[in-house]
Enzyme design. Structure first.
Site, PDB file in Angstrom:
ATOM      1  N   ARG A   1       0.928  -1.213   0.048  1.00 43.19           N
ATOM      2  CA  ARG A   1      -0.032  -0.014  -0.041  1.00 43.19           C
ATOM      3  C   ARG A   1       0.906   1.316  -0.125  1.00 43.19           C
ATOM      4  O   ARG A   1       0.287   2.322   0.479  1.00 43.19           O
ATOM      5  CB  ARG A   1      -1.100   0.296   1.209  1.00 43.19           C
ATOM      6  CG  ARG A   1      -1.968  -0.977   1.193  1.00 43.19           C
ATOM      7  CD  ARG A   1      -3.040  -0.812   2.206  1.00 43.19           C
ATOM      8  NE  ARG A   1      -3.951  -2.040   2.121  1.00 43.19           N
ATOM      9  CZ  ARG A   1      -3.877  -2.936   2.875  1.00 43.19           C
ATOM     10  NH1 ARG A   1      -2.550  -3.332   3.746  1.00 43.19           N
ATOM     11  NH2 ARG A   1      -4.505  -4.115   2.871  1.00 43.19           N
TER      12      ARG A   1
ATOM     13  N   ARG B   1      -3.122  21.146 -14.573  1.00 40.70           N
ATOM     14  CA  ARG B   1      -2.086  20.148 -14.993  1.00 40.70           C
ATOM     15  C   ARG B   1      -2.533  19.805 -16.527  1.00 40.70           C
ATOM     16  O   ARG B   1      -1.764  19.404 -17.140  1.00 40.70           O
ATOM     17  CB  ARG B   1      -2.110  19.001 -14.037  1.00 40.70           C
ATOM     18  CG  ARG B   1      -1.042  18.309 -14.255  1.00 40.70           C
ATOM     19  CD  ARG B   1      -0.872  17.502 -12.973  1.00 40.70           C
ATOM     20  NE  ARG B   1       0.094  16.452 -13.278  1.00 40.70           N
ATOM     21  CZ  ARG B   1       0.708  15.588 -12.304  1.00 40.70           C
ATOM     22  NH1 ARG B   1       0.554  15.957 -11.048  1.00 40.70           N
ATOM     23  NH2 ARG B   1       1.680  14.815 -12.799  1.00 40.70           N
TER      24      ARG B   1
ATOM     25  N   GLU C   1      -4.655  16.647 -11.208  1.00 42.15           N
ATOM     26  CA  GLU C   1      -5.153  16.820 -12.445  1.00 42.15           C
ATOM     27  C   GLU C   1      -6.609  16.719 -12.499  1.00 42.15           C
ATOM     28  O   GLU C   1      -7.366  15.886 -13.137  1.00 42.15           O
ATOM     29  CB  GLU C   1      -4.585  15.989 -13.626  1.00 42.15           C
ATOM     30  CG  GLU C   1      -4.865  16.550 -15.031  1.00 42.15           C
ATOM     31  CD  GLU C   1      -4.265  15.505 -16.077  1.00 42.15           C
ATOM     32  OE1 GLU C   1      -3.194  15.315 -16.124  1.00 42.15           O
ATOM     33  OE2 GLU C   1      -4.906  14.935 -17.066  1.00 42.15           O
TER      34      GLU C   1
ATOM     35  N   LYS D   1       3.000  11.189 -11.482  1.00 46.08           N
ATOM     36  CA  LYS D   1       2.188  10.342 -12.015  1.00 46.08           C
ATOM     37  C   LYS D   1       3.030   9.114 -12.555  1.00 46.08           C
ATOM     38  O   LYS D   1       4.210   8.883 -12.793  1.00 46.08           O
ATOM     39  CB  LYS D   1       2.116  10.785 -13.525  1.00 46.08           C
ATOM     40  CG  LYS D   1       0.898  11.710 -13.543  1.00 46.08           C
ATOM     41  CD  LYS D   1       0.495  12.159 -14.958  1.00 46.08           C
ATOM     42  CE  LYS D   1      -0.796  13.377 -14.933  1.00 46.08           C
ATOM     43  NZ  LYS D   1      -0.996  13.856 -16.265  1.00 46.08           N
TER      44      LYS D   1
ATOM     45  N   GLU E   1       9.176  18.195 -25.130  1.00 42.35           N
ATOM     46  CA  GLU E   1       8.506  18.667 -23.894  1.00 42.35           C
ATOM     47  C   GLU E   1       9.006  20.142 -23.312  1.00 42.35           C
ATOM     48  O   GLU E   1       8.134  20.929 -22.828  1.00 42.35           O
ATOM     49  CB  GLU E   1       8.730  17.566 -22.843  1.00 42.35           C
ATOM     50  CG  GLU E   1       8.201  16.137 -22.970  1.00 42.35           C
ATOM     51  CD  GLU E   1       6.790  15.943 -22.919  1.00 42.35           C
ATOM     52  OE1 GLU E   1       5.963  16.952 -22.756  1.00 42.35           O
ATOM     53  OE2 GLU E   1       6.297  14.920 -23.337  1.00 42.35           O
TER      54      GLU E   1
ATOM     55  N   HIS F   1      -0.856  10.998 -28.782  1.00 45.47           N
ATOM     56  CA  HIS F   1      -1.024   9.776 -28.348  1.00 45.47           C
ATOM     57  C   HIS F   1      -1.857   8.661 -29.426  1.00 45.47           C
ATOM     58  O   HIS F   1      -1.525   7.845 -29.623  1.00 45.47           O
ATOM     59  CB  HIS F   1      -1.917   9.732 -26.997  1.00 45.47           C
ATOM     60  CG  HIS F   1      -0.982   9.980 -25.830  1.00 45.47           C
ATOM     61  ND1 HIS F   1      -1.664  10.116 -24.608  1.00 45.47           N
ATOM     62  CD2 HIS F   1       0.160   9.818 -25.790  1.00 45.47           C
ATOM     63  CE1 HIS F   1      -0.825  10.300 -23.802  1.00 45.47           C
ATOM     64  NE2 HIS F   1       0.283  10.297 -24.407  1.00 45.47           N
TER      65      HIS F   1
ATOM     66  N   HIS G   1      -0.590  16.260 -26.507  1.00 42.92           N
ATOM     67  CA  HIS G   1      -0.572  14.847 -26.061  1.00 42.92           C
ATOM     68  C   HIS G   1      -1.688  14.191 -26.886  1.00 42.92           C
ATOM     69  O   HIS G   1      -1.687  12.988 -27.021  1.00 42.92           O
ATOM     70  CB  HIS G   1      -0.445  14.675 -24.753  1.00 42.92           C
ATOM     71  CG  HIS G   1       1.002  14.667 -24.196  1.00 42.92           C
ATOM     72  ND1 HIS G   1       1.523  16.007 -24.150  1.00 42.92           N
ATOM     73  CD2 HIS G   1       1.842  13.949 -23.549  1.00 42.92           C
ATOM     74  CE1 HIS G   1       2.788  15.873 -23.886  1.00 42.92           C
ATOM     75  NE2 HIS G   1       2.886  14.621 -23.366  1.00 42.92           N
TER      76      HIS G   1
ATOM     77  N   LYS H   1       7.136  23.164 -14.471  1.00 42.20           N
ATOM     78  CA  LYS H   1       6.209  21.845 -14.046  1.00 42.20           C
ATOM     79  C   LYS H   1       5.858  21.889 -12.577  1.00 42.20           C
ATOM     80  O   LYS H   1       4.685  21.471 -12.323  1.00 42.20           O
ATOM     81  CB  LYS H   1       6.956  20.746 -14.497  1.00 42.20           C
ATOM     82  CG  LYS H   1       6.312  19.233 -13.965  1.00 42.20           C
ATOM     83  CD  LYS H   1       5.730  18.491 -15.110  1.00 42.20           C
ATOM     84  CE  LYS H   1       4.600  17.575 -14.569  1.00 42.20           C
ATOM     85  NZ  LYS H   1       4.944  16.222 -15.105  1.00 42.20           N
TER      86      LYS H   1
ATOM     87  N   HIS I   1       8.166   9.078 -28.157  1.00 36.55           N
ATOM     88  CA  HIS I   1       7.082   9.902 -27.544  1.00 36.55           C
ATOM     89  C   HIS I   1       7.229  11.460 -27.625  1.00 36.55           C
ATOM     90  O   HIS I   1       6.252  12.138 -28.264  1.00 36.55           O
ATOM     91  CB  HIS I   1       7.200   9.779 -25.698  1.00 36.55           C
ATOM     92  CG  HIS I   1       6.074  10.539 -25.080  1.00 36.55           C
ATOM     93  ND1 HIS I   1       4.901  10.450 -25.187  1.00 36.55           N
ATOM     94  CD2 HIS I   1       6.357  11.972 -24.365  1.00 36.55           C
ATOM     95  CE1 HIS I   1       4.002  11.204 -24.376  1.00 36.55           C
ATOM     96  NE2 HIS I   1       5.191  12.238 -23.990  1.00 36.55           N
TER      97      HIS I   1
ATOM     98  N   ASN J   1      -0.837  18.454 -21.269  1.00 37.27           N
ATOM     99  CA  ASN J   1      -1.114  17.649 -22.356  1.00 37.27           C
ATOM    100  C   ASN J   1      -1.193  18.232 -23.589  1.00 37.27           C
ATOM    101  O   ASN J   1      -1.613  17.550 -24.421  1.00 37.27           O
ATOM    102  CB  ASN J   1      -2.451  16.971 -21.811  1.00 37.27           C
ATOM    103  CG  ASN J   1      -2.442  16.241 -20.685  1.00 37.27           C
ATOM    104  OD1 ASN J   1      -1.412  15.675 -20.299  1.00 37.27           O
ATOM    105  ND2 ASN J   1      -3.635  16.229 -19.816  1.00 37.27           N
TER     106      ASN J   1
HETATM  107  N1  GLY Z   1       2.971  14.818 -18.406  1.00 36.15           N
HETATM  108  C1  GLY Z   1       1.870  15.396 -17.774  1.00 36.15           C
HETATM  109  C2  GLY Z   1       1.707  15.682 -16.444  1.00 36.15           C
HETATM  110  O1  GLY Z   1       2.567  15.273 -15.453  1.00 36.15           O
HETATM  111  O2  GLY Z   1       0.730  16.098 -15.922  1.00 36.15           O
END
Ligand code: GLY
Length: 393
Positions: free
Chosen positions: A126, A263, A255, A148, A199, A274, A270, A245, A296, A267
Site C-alpha cells: 500500500r 495540469r 489533474e 504520475k 516537452e 497519443h 499529447h 512543471k 514519445h 497535455n
Molecule cells: N506529463 C503531464 C503531467 O505530468 O501531468
C-alpha cells in the site's frame, strides 16, 4: 544561477525537492540518510539498461556505505514492456527481497522506468517511498516530476483488433526526491535527446498561461546551445522547465478534471500525439522508414503542430503561432510532418481512446495566443481532422 540547482514542489506534507546538476547523484546519500534513520535497510533499484553501469554502481556504493542492501532489476524500456506483466514480475521480485514499508524504491532511467518503479512503489504494501533519478531530458523535465505513475494496457476491440492504451492504469504517487544528474544525459543518443526537447518546447508554448512568462523567449535565445546540448545550458533548461512543471503540479496535484486547465495544460500536443504514437509504422523521417516507430517526444511535436492547425480551423488562431512552433521544432531536429498516417476517421477514433477523452467528448489542449493554451471539450471533428491533415506528409 549556481551550478547545483534545486526546485521545490510545494505540496505541503507531500512536497519534495528536485536536485539538478552535474554529479548530483552523489546527493542520494543525504536523501537516504533520514530513511536509514527511520529503519530502511533495503532498496529496490529499477535500472534502465541504456544507462551506463557507473551510475547504478554509484547507487550501490552509496547504499552499501549506509548499510542499506540494494537489489537491482534492469529493464530495456519499450512501450510494450511497460505492461501489467512487467509490473507483476517486479512485484514478485521486490516481495522476494523482504522489502519493508520503510524501504525505498529507486528509479534510475527514463520515463518508462520511472513510471513502472513509481507504480510498484505506490502499490507494494500500500505504498513505499520512491526516489526518482531521471536520466533522460524528457523524464527530468516532465515524467519524474509530479507523481504520475503507471503502465500501458493492451485491449482487444470488438472487431478483434488490438490497441495499446498508454498509461491507462496508474496512480499519483509523489516521490521523496528527484535527483536529475545532468551527466547522465551524455549517454543518450541524439534522437532521445531531441525527443526530450519536445516537452521543453511544449512548456514554452503554455508558459505565459501558467505564470512562467519568458520561458519561450529564453529558449529561443538559447536555441543553438540547446539544440547542441551545451551542458551548462542544459542544466538551466532543466531547471527552468522543472520550475514550470513544479508550479503547475503544486496548484493541481491530481489533474482536477473539472478545471479544464491546470495540469491538463501539460497535455498540449499529447491527445493528437497519443493517437499516432502507438502506430508502429510511423517514422520521424519520411525518407527513412526504418526509424519507425515514433518516440514519445516526436509524437508530441507532431501533436503540437496538429493542435495549432486545429485551433486555426476551430477558433481562428493566428497562423504565426503554428509557424513559429514549426520553426523551433525544425531547429531542434524534431518532425513536423509524418508519412503513412491512417484515415482521419481512424485517427479521431484513436484520439477518443486517449484517457483524456470523457464519455462523449475529446478533450484537447489548443493555443489561444503566443505562450497560452486552453483545454476544450467541444473542438469540432473537422478541426481535429484539419490538424491531422497539416501533419500528413
Ligand atoms: N506529463 C503531464 C503531467 O505530468 O501531468
Amino acid at each position: 544561477m549556481s551550478n547545483d540547482r534545486s526546485v521545490h514542489v510545494d505540496l505541503a506534507d507531500r512536497g519534495y525537492d528536485i536536485l539538478i546538476g552535474s554529479g548530483v547523484l552523489s546527493k542520494l546519500e543525504a536523501v537516504l540518510n533520514p530513511m536509514h534513520s527511520k529503519g530502511a535497510r533495503r532498496a529496490f533499484v529499477l535500472v534502465d539498461s541504456g544507462v551506463p553501469d557507473r551510475f547504478a554502481d554509484q547507487i550501490t556504493t552509496i547504499t552499501q556505505s549506509l548499510g542499506i542492501k540494494s537489489t537491482l532489476a534492469t529493464i530495456t524500456p519499450t512501450e510494450s514492456i511497460k505492461s501489467i506483466q512487467t509490473y507483476q514480475s517486479l512485484l514478485v521480485h521486490i516481495a522476494s527481497t523482504g522489502h519493508s514499508r520503510v524501504d525505498p524504491v529507486i528509479a534510475l532511467g527514463g520515463g518508462i522506468v520511472g513510471d513502472l518503479a513509481g507504480f510498484v512503489a505506490s502499490s507494494y504494501r500500500r505504498g513505499v517511498p520512491v526516489i526518482q533519478c531521471p536520466t533522460t531530458l524528457l523524464s527530468m523535465v516532465d515524467a519524474s516530476v509530479g507523481g504520475k505513475t503507471g503502465f500501458n494496457l493492451r485491449i482487444t476491440n470488438p472487431d478483434g483488433s488490438e490497441d495499446l492504451l498508454k498509461n491507462l492504469v496508474g496512480a499519483f504517487w509523489q516521490p521523496q526526491c528527484v535527483i536529475a544528474d545532468i551527466d547522465t544525459l551524455d549517454s543518450l543518443d541524439p534522437r532521445q535527446r531531441r525527443s526530450g526537447l519536445s516537452e521543453c518546447i511544449k512548456h514554452g508554448f503554455i508558459s505565459a498561461g501558467v505564470g512562467q512568462e519568458g520561458l519561450l523567449d529564453w529558449m529561443i535565445q538559447h536555441l543553438d546551445a540547446i539544440s547542441s546540448f551545451e551542458p551548462a545550458t542544459m542544466a538551466e533548461l532543466a531547471e527552468r522547465n522543472v520550475a514550470l512543471k513544479a508550479s503547475v503540479v503544486a496548484l493541481d496535484e491530481r489533474e482536477d478534471t473539472s478545471k479544464l486547465g491546470g495540469r491538463m495544460l501539460l497535455n498540449f500536443g499529447h491527445t493528437f500525439g497519443h493517437a499516432i504514437e502507438t502506430l508502429d509504422n510511423l517514422s520521424p523521417d519520411p525518407s527513412n522508414p526504418s526509424l519507425a516507430p515514433l518516440h514519445h517526444g516526436e509524437a508530441v511535436a507532431l501533436g503540437m503542430v496538429a493542435a495549432c492547425r486545429a485551433a486555426e480551423h476551430a477558433s481562428g488562431l493566428d497562423p504565426e503561432i503554428g509557424n513559429e512552433m514549426i520553426s523551433i521544432l525544425k531547429h531542434a531536429g524534431l518532425p513536423v510532418q509524418v508519412g503513412g498516417l491512417p484515415s482521419n476517421q481512424d485517427l479521431v477514433e484513436r484520439m477518443s481512446h486517449d484517457k483524456k477523452a470523457t464519455a462523449n467528448t475529446i478533450r484537447v489542449v489548443i493555443p489561444t495566443s503566443r505562450g497560452k493554451c486552453i483545454v476544450v471539450e467541444d473542438a469540432p471533428v473537422e478541426s481535429l481532422e484539419a490538424g491531422f491533415d497539416a501533419i500528413r506528409a
